[in-house]
Design an enzyme around this catalytic site. Structure first.
Site, mmCIF file in Angstrom:
data_model
loop_
_atom_site.group_PDB
_atom_site.id
_atom_site.type_symbol
_atom_site.label_atom_id
_atom_site.label_comp_id
_atom_site.label_asym_id
_atom_site.label_seq_id
_atom_site.Cartn_x
_atom_site.Cartn_y
_atom_site.Cartn_z
ATOM 1 N N GLN A 81 63.693 52.226 43.324
ATOM 2 C CA GLN A 81 63.619 51.194 44.359
ATOM 3 C C GLN A 81 64.006 49.847 43.784
ATOM 4 O O GLN A 81 63.801 49.573 42.606
ATOM 5 C CB GLN A 81 62.208 51.129 44.931
ATOM 6 N N GLU A 82 64.537 49.039 44.657
ATOM 7 C CA GLU A 82 65.147 47.793 44.199
ATOM 8 C C GLU A 82 64.165 46.940 43.402
ATOM 9 O O GLU A 82 64.513 46.373 42.377
ATOM 10 C CB GLU A 82 65.668 47.023 45.406
#
Lengths: 186, 592
Positions: A73-74
């Site tokens: 995830q970012e």
């Protein structure tokens, strides 16, 4: 490194420990791939999005892998670089059905390759063009084209098409990785 | 996608290093055929699987085939819409379920709700009150008490006097021809007359929570200068506000049940602010030009005007700043990056740029291959910071903001004029000039005297020649007060036959000239004219009269001569004005 070590390795008596980083964007199938590589009695049933990272272990015919299964995830991607030093090999997983984010994967791969901890080390990189079973998936050749893998000159790399749910293509990749690690060692 | 990747490569090269360092080119497809505008684009997780989809109310390539298009990843699905969409929004109707937002498309007098991309509910605006006089007239027609002609007269009377405008049916009746009137009345008299309005704009307003997954109300702006707030579940009207003009852009902040502020940009070039409990606008911003976009950034209301500028206003209507754009603004929208808490306004310009502004500061410029007509920033697919743009030709461009990109001030380049001082274009002087000045210094007196003497002679000769020309009326322009005239002649053609056109014009302000004749003087051996003398029609001031004759060259030796044209007044022998025409060499058979 003596002949004895290799012999014992081949016999499976004492397996060498290798640290591997498993990277890739979120929802690309990193945890599913690692899970599928574990022996069938140790496999977990539900896979949930990884938070932060987790450490998993699995064995191949002659090596014992310790995998840092990172979250893609970012907001967790900046954690990746903290584990670059320990990594002796990299597994980079790509969702081949997500053509939209192929550029993001390419960008992350470039930052990874240009990182000072990775740039000058000749560590093998295994790419999994995952989710091959999906209808809108592109081929592994196309994936390597989109990611410009031919530009990687100083590291051994290999791309495998895989379907992590059925486990297709995983063994081939791990075999290649094992060969490469042993070639580096000797 | 093969075409896409090659295009991406082209785009990369042409881009400035600034732009390519912040954005990744995900998709650049000129063939997508999406024709829409910013109000008709919305992003939402329609299936609840974390994959955000783009909902577009598409107008069709010629603005005649409205379609609902949904883009998931790179896959486009579409379904026809009943009418052209005015706005598309996504909102949550209820909070109890695993929530999937509903898509609302406003078109005509209805709002169509889609859930899971299936038609779910249709909300129609309540009809407007009808003029009772008009109702009476139609009732009489229904009972066959008046004939169509009187009906028409009465309706026209109502249209001129009454305050409530006529219904569509009456207006249509006033248009039809006399022959079709009877049939029209017979067909429509049994129907009750109705007055409908049309939705011009739509947005959402959170009901009582400011959360991302809170229930929202729809806010509609109508052609009848009203704003309606709808209940998210029952679609009853919760509030009704009236405006002095037709709203075209809406911006909302706050929550319906607590406190909210509504800004409506209207067609009369004003922006009106409304609060909770205010039925009429509280503040008004009068713009000098029509608004082309309205975006609320933090607490500042950014208005794009059609004079190529962005203006920032406070909630009370005080102007904070103005930024001038290099080209016309085609689209505006909000850029909101949650991870960094950034809110900025994007403006798609006609010079194929997309500029991103935070207050007055230019953060970034994106160059696009075509002018962008609609843009939208948000979570698309699984990527948080995606910028989706559609171009004038219907193409689709998607860019993903890099994880490492930070917008800082000074992102825009400095003014190129400031960095490059303009050199004055002063000519250089050579040795010849210096020598000449030396000579002038030595023999200045003699030079002055000689020049003055020459000037005297020149004046004398000029005056002599002028008097001579006046005496013989040689000039083609007569300036005398009695006969203001202008003449010029044109020769066309190559051959033995030429076309000679005289253009005669009366240059007085308001006095026509009567009784003029034209006479040609020529060598009769060389040329033949069918009529060498003719009358001129009455010359109306200001008009140019082309009078043409055909001249035939008779000589077979290729001799050219002069033809004189004289314009005379009947009864006087001195010409008013004349022209000399040098006839060209004849290239015809006679000459050969």
């Amino acid at each position: 490194m003596g002949l004895l070590d290799r012999l014992s390795g081949l016999l499976g008596l004492k397996k060498k420990e290798v640290h591997v980083l498993c990277l890739g964007l979120d929802n690309s199938g990193k945890t599913t791939i690692i899970n599928k590589l574990k022996p069938s009695n140790a496999q977990s049933q539900d896979i949930v999005p990884t938070i932060g990272f987790s450490i998993e272990k699995f064995k191949s015919s002659s090596l014992s892998f310790t995998v840092f299964d990172m979250s893609g995830q970012e907001r967790y991607r900046n954690l990746w670089e903290h584990y670059y030093k320990e990594g002796q090999a990299i597994i980079f997983v790509i969702d081949s059905s997500d053509s939209l984010r192929m550029v993001v994967a390419k960008e992350e791969l470039n930052t990874l390759l240009n990182h000072p901890d990775i740039k000058h080390r000749r560590i093998p990189i295994l790419f999994f063009a995952n989710k091959m079973d999906l209808r809108n998936a592109v081929t592994s050749v196309k994936v390597s084209q989109l990611l410009c893998l031919e530009n990687i000159k100083d590291k051994p790399w290999h791309i495998c098409a895989s379907d992590a749910i059925k486990g297709e293509g995983l063994q081939e990749g791990v075999d290649w990785l094992q060969d490469q690690i042993q070639a580096v060692k000797t | 996608m093969a075409a896409t990747s090659s295009l991406q490569a082209d785009g990369d090269k042409g881009k400035s290093s600034e732009a390519s360092s912040k954005w990744l080119n995900a998709v650049s497809d000129p063939m997508t055929n999406i024709h829409t505008f910013p109000a008709c684009m919305a992003l939402a997780d329609l299936h609840g699987d974390g994959e955000y989809e783009l909902v577009v109310g598409d107008l069709g390539p010629d603005g005649r085939q409205p379609r609902l298009k949904v883009l998931k990843g790179t896959v486009l699905r579409e379904s026809p819409l009943p009418a052209l969409p005015a706005a598309a929004v996504t909102f949550l109707m209820e909070s109890h379920e695993p929530q999937t937002p509903a898509v609302a498309i406003a078109s005509g007098p209805c709002v169509y709700m889609y859930k899971n991309l299936k038609p779910y509910f249709k909300f129609s605006l309540p009809p407007l009150p009808v003029n009772p006089l008009e109702q009476d007239v139609w009732n009489q027609a229904k009972e066959d008490r008046i004939d169509p002609l009187t009906l028409k007269e009465m309706l026209e009377g109502i249209r001129e006097k009454a305050e409530v405008p006529l219904s569509v049916q009456s207006l249509r009746f006033l248009q039809v021809e006399l022959s079709e009137m009877e049939a029209f009345v017979n067909q429509h008299k049994s129907k009750s007359i109705r007055r409908q309005t049309v939705i011009t704009t739509m947005t959402t307003l959170k009901k009582n929570l400011a959360d991302e997954d809170a229930v929202s109300c729809l806010v509609l702006g109508t052609e009848s200068k009203e704003l309606l707030v709808l209940d998210p579940k029952a679609f009853t009207i919760l509030a009704k506000m009236s405006l002095p003009s037709v709203p075209v852009f809406l911006e909302v902040s706050g929550q319906f049940e607590v406190e909210f502020r509504l800004a409506a940009a209207c067609r009369n070039g004003s922006v009106y602010m409304l609060r909770r409990d205010s039925k009429r606008p509280k503040y008004c911003i009068e713009l000098s030009a029509q608004p082309v976009g309205l975006v609320l950034v933090h607490k500042v209301l950014v208005v794009g005007s059609n004079q190529d500028s962005l203006h920032g206003f406070t909630h009370k209507g005080k102007k904070l700043w103005t930024v001038q754009m290099p080209a016309a603004i085609l689209a505006m929208n909000l850029l909101e990056q949650h991870s960094r808490g950034l809110q900025a306004v994007m403006a798609g310009l006609a010079n194929r740029e997309v500029r991103i502004y935070q207050d007055k500061a230019l953060l970034n410029i994106i160059h696009t291959p075509e002018a962008v007509t609609s843009l939208c920033f948000g979570r698309f697919g699984r990527e948080d910071n995606t910028l989706i743009m559609t171009t004038q030709g219907g193409g689709l461009i998607m860019k993903i903001l890099k994880r490492t990109a930070v917008f800082g001030e000074g992102g825009g380049e400095a003014d190129p004029l400031l960095s490059q001082p303009v050199k004055l274009n002063v000519p250089r002087k050579t040795r010849i000039y210096v020598d000449q000045t030396l000579r002038e210094r030595e023999a200045g007196t003699a030079m002055h005297r000689t020049f003055q003497a020459d000037l005297y002679l020149l004046r004398l000769r000029a005056a002599r020649a002028y008097v001579q020309a006046l005496e013989s009326s040689l000039s083609p322009v007569s300036v005398t007060a009695q006969e203001p005239l202008k003449l010029h002649a044109v020769v066309q053609g190559l051959g033995p036959t030429f076309k000679l056109t005289l253009h005669l014009q009366n240059t007085s302000t308001a006095r026509p000239i009567l009784g003029l004749v034209v006479c040609f003087l020529y060598n009769e051996v060389l040329y033949a004219l069918p009529r060498a003398f003719f009358k001129v029609p009455l010359l109306v001031p200001g008009l140019n009269y082309p009078l043409e004759t055909f001249v035939k060259s008779l000589s077979d030796k290729g001799i050219s001569d002069i033809i004189k044209v004289l314009v005379l007044r009947e009864g006087q022998s001195t010409p008013l004005l004349s022209a000399h025409i040098n006839m060209p060499m004849s290239e015809g058979l006679a000459a050969a």
